[in-house]
Scaffold this motif. Structure first.
Motif, short mmCIF file in Angstrom:
data_model
loop_
_atom_site.label_atom_id
_atom_site.label_comp_id
_atom_site.label_asym_id
_atom_site.label_seq_id
_atom_site.Cartn_x
_atom_site.Cartn_y
_atom_site.Cartn_z
N ALA A 106 0.65 -1.32 -0.06
CA ALA A 106 0.07 0.29 0.00
C ALA A 106 0.92 1.28 0.10
CB ALA A 106 -1.09 -0.14 1.34
N GLY A 107 2.02 1.02 0.65
CA GLY A 107 2.79 2.34 0.60
C GLY A 107 3.28 2.69 -0.76
N ILE A 108 3.98 1.59 -1.26
CA ILE A 108 4.62 1.77 -2.54
C ILE A 108 3.43 2.35 -3.64
CG2 ILE A 108 5.66 0.33 -4.61
CD1 ILE A 108 6.85 -1.40 -2.55
N GLN A 109 2.43 1.73 -3.53
CA GLN A 109 1.41 2.19 -4.32
C GLN A 109 0.87 3.73 -4.21
OE1 GLN A 109 -1.59 -1.05 -4.30
NE2 GLN A 109 -0.58 -2.07 -6.01
N ALA A 110 1.08 4.13 -2.81
CA ALA A 110 0.84 5.42 -2.47
C ALA A 110 1.61 6.65 -2.94
CB ALA A 110 0.51 5.57 -0.99
N VAL A 111 2.77 6.01 -3.55
CA VAL A 111 4.00 7.17 -4.11
C VAL A 111 3.38 7.49 -5.72
CG1 VAL A 111 6.39 7.37 -4.62
CG2 VAL A 111 5.86 6.07 -2.74
N PRO A 112 3.47 8.58 -5.87
CA PRO A 112 2.78 9.14 -7.01
C PRO A 112 3.61 8.42 -8.03
CG PRO A 112 3.03 10.94 -5.74
CD PRO A 112 3.64 9.81 -4.97
N THR A 113 2.91 7.66 -9.24
CA THR A 113 3.71 7.02 -10.35
C THR A 113 4.56 8.01 -11.37
OG1 THR A 113 1.70 7.86 -11.72
CG2 THR A 113 1.67 5.75 -10.63
N GLY A 114 4.35 9.37 -11.21
CA GLY A 114 5.31 10.13 -11.66
C GLY A 114 6.81 10.03 -11.05
N GLN A 115 6.91 9.52 -9.80
CA GLN A 115 8.16 9.43 -9.26
C GLN A 115 8.88 8.35 -9.81
OE1 GLN A 115 9.75 11.00 -6.40
NE2 GLN A 115 8.07 12.40 -6.81
N MET A 116 8.10 7.06 -10.08
CA MET A 116 8.98 6.04 -11.23
C MET A 116 9.34 6.34 -12.42
SD MET A 116 10.10 2.90 -11.25
CE MET A 116 9.58 1.99 -9.91
N GLU A 117 8.39 6.97 -13.09
CA GLU A 117 8.44 7.43 -14.50
C GLU A 117 9.49 8.32 -14.66
OE1 GLU A 117 4.69 8.89 -15.53
OE2 GLU A 117 3.51 6.93 -15.49
N GLY A 118 9.63 9.54 -13.67
CA GLY A 118 10.75 10.43 -13.88
C GLY A 118 12.15 9.74 -13.46
N ALA A 119 12.24 8.85 -12.69
CA ALA A 119 13.50 7.90 -12.32
C ALA A 119 14.01 7.21 -13.61
CB ALA A 119 13.24 6.97 -11.17
N ARG A 120 13.05 6.83 -14.35
CA ARG A 120 13.26 5.67 -15.24
C ARG A 120 13.47 6.60 -16.50
NH1 ARG A 120 11.22 0.69 -15.65
NH2 ARG A 120 12.84 0.42 -17.15
N SER A 121 12.95 7.75 -16.74
CA SER A 121 13.28 8.61 -17.82
C SER A 121 14.88 9.37 -17.70
CB SER A 121 12.31 9.81 -17.85
OG SER A 121 12.34 10.67 -16.83
N ASN A 122 15.18 9.21 -16.49
CA ASN A 122 16.55 9.86 -16.19
C ASN A 122 17.79 8.52 -16.12
OD1 ASN A 122 16.78 12.86 -15.27
ND2 ASN A 122 15.03 12.12 -14.45
N GLY A 123 17.29 7.53 -16.81
CA GLY A 123 18.28 6.53 -16.93
C GLY A 123 18.25 5.36 -15.70
N LEU A 124 17.66 5.64 -14.86
CA LEU A 124 17.48 4.34 -13.52
C LEU A 124 16.90 3.20 -14.25
CD1 LEU A 124 18.35 6.98 -11.96
CD2 LEU A 124 17.25 5.99 -10.18
N SER A 125 17.22 2.03 -13.82
CA SER A 125 16.49 0.81 -13.91
C SER A 125 15.51 0.64 -13.05
CB SER A 125 17.60 -0.57 -13.86
OG SER A 125 17.79 -0.43 -12.48
N TYR A 126 14.70 -0.28 -13.41
CA TYR A 126 13.23 -0.45 -12.37
C TYR A 126 13.81 -0.56 -11.06
CZ TYR A 126 9.29 -2.38 -10.24
OH TYR A 126 7.98 -2.69 -9.75
N THR A 127 14.85 -1.39 -10.87
CA THR A 127 15.20 -2.14 -9.56
C THR A 127 15.76 -0.60 -8.83
OG1 THR A 127 15.74 -4.18 -10.25
CG2 THR A 127 16.91 -3.47 -8.23
#
Length: 214
Positions: free
Chosen positions: A106-127
């Motif tokens: 629930a905590g992970i899903q409460a983090v805005p999805t833009g955080q993951m998308e922004g991190a991936r767009s900056n070259g970070l892997s999913y992990t």
């Protein structure tokens, strides 16, 4: 009450030590296992999600006593011998991990999805994005809920008394049976449980306020 405490101080402290040891082991192990299954629950792969959800739903709907007795009675007959302390701690770990998995998910899903998308767009892997960006934010969100789970874990450690785990409740049962002073004995036992849980409660409140300010 004072007489029970003074005449059985060594026994009660021994039980308190076993309770603390079991709680610490179960806390660390259940947090690791729960986090793993939380990540499985949010996987992009359907079969992986199924494994995570099946584990959580199966364990959450079985009483803690049944899980503990399975390790105390059934496992030694077919797999490996274990004492009451080990069986109780394993049962406590597995049972708590299912609730922690749901809390972390629930905590992970409460983090805005833009955080993951922004991190991936900056070259970070999913992990990398999960470990460095999403997960730290998720933990801050679920601190109150995790705190409640940890406190419940300490209280649930009394399950060791049913399998001769030498914990605080088990020692309380022995003292009550030998002194015939049930009320004072369990009053002392209750106070000693408060000695463990109250500092945990205040520590979680402090972390919650500290991280909310940050």
């Amino acid at each position: 009450m004072i007489e029970i405490l003074t005449h059985n101080f060594g026994t009660l402290i021994s039980g308190l030590g076993y309770t603390l040891l079991s709680s610490i082991i179960a806390l660390i192990a259940s947090l690791i296992i729960g986090t793993v299954f939380a990540l499985l629950e949010i996987s992009h792969k359907k079969w992986v999600r199924f494994i995570g959800k099946a584990y959580v739903e199966f364990i959450r709907n079985i009483p803690l006593l049944v899980i503990t007795m399975a390790f105390y009675v059934i496992v030694p007959q077919f797999v490996v011998q274990m004492d009451g302390f080990t069986a109780g701690t394993i049962g406590l770990t597995i049972y708590t991990s299912a609730f922690i998995a749901e809390t972390v998910r629930a905590g992970i899903q409460a983090v805005p999805t833009g955080q993951m998308e922004g991190a991936r767009s900056n070259g970070l892997s999913y992990t990398q994005a999960m470990v460095h960006i999403v997960f730290p934010q998720a933990i801050k969100i679920v601190v109150p809920s995790l705190g409640n789970q940890f406190i419940n874990l300490v209280k649930n450690s009394s399950i060791l008394a049913f399998v001769a785990g030498f914990d605080l409740m088990y020692q309380g049962k022995i003292i009550a049976a030998t002194t015939f002073n049930t009320f004072d004995t369990y009053l002392v036992v209750g106070v000693l449980y408060l000695v463990i849980t109250m500092p945990m409660s205040y520590a979680m409140r402090y972390l919650e306020k500290h991280w909310s300010r940050a």
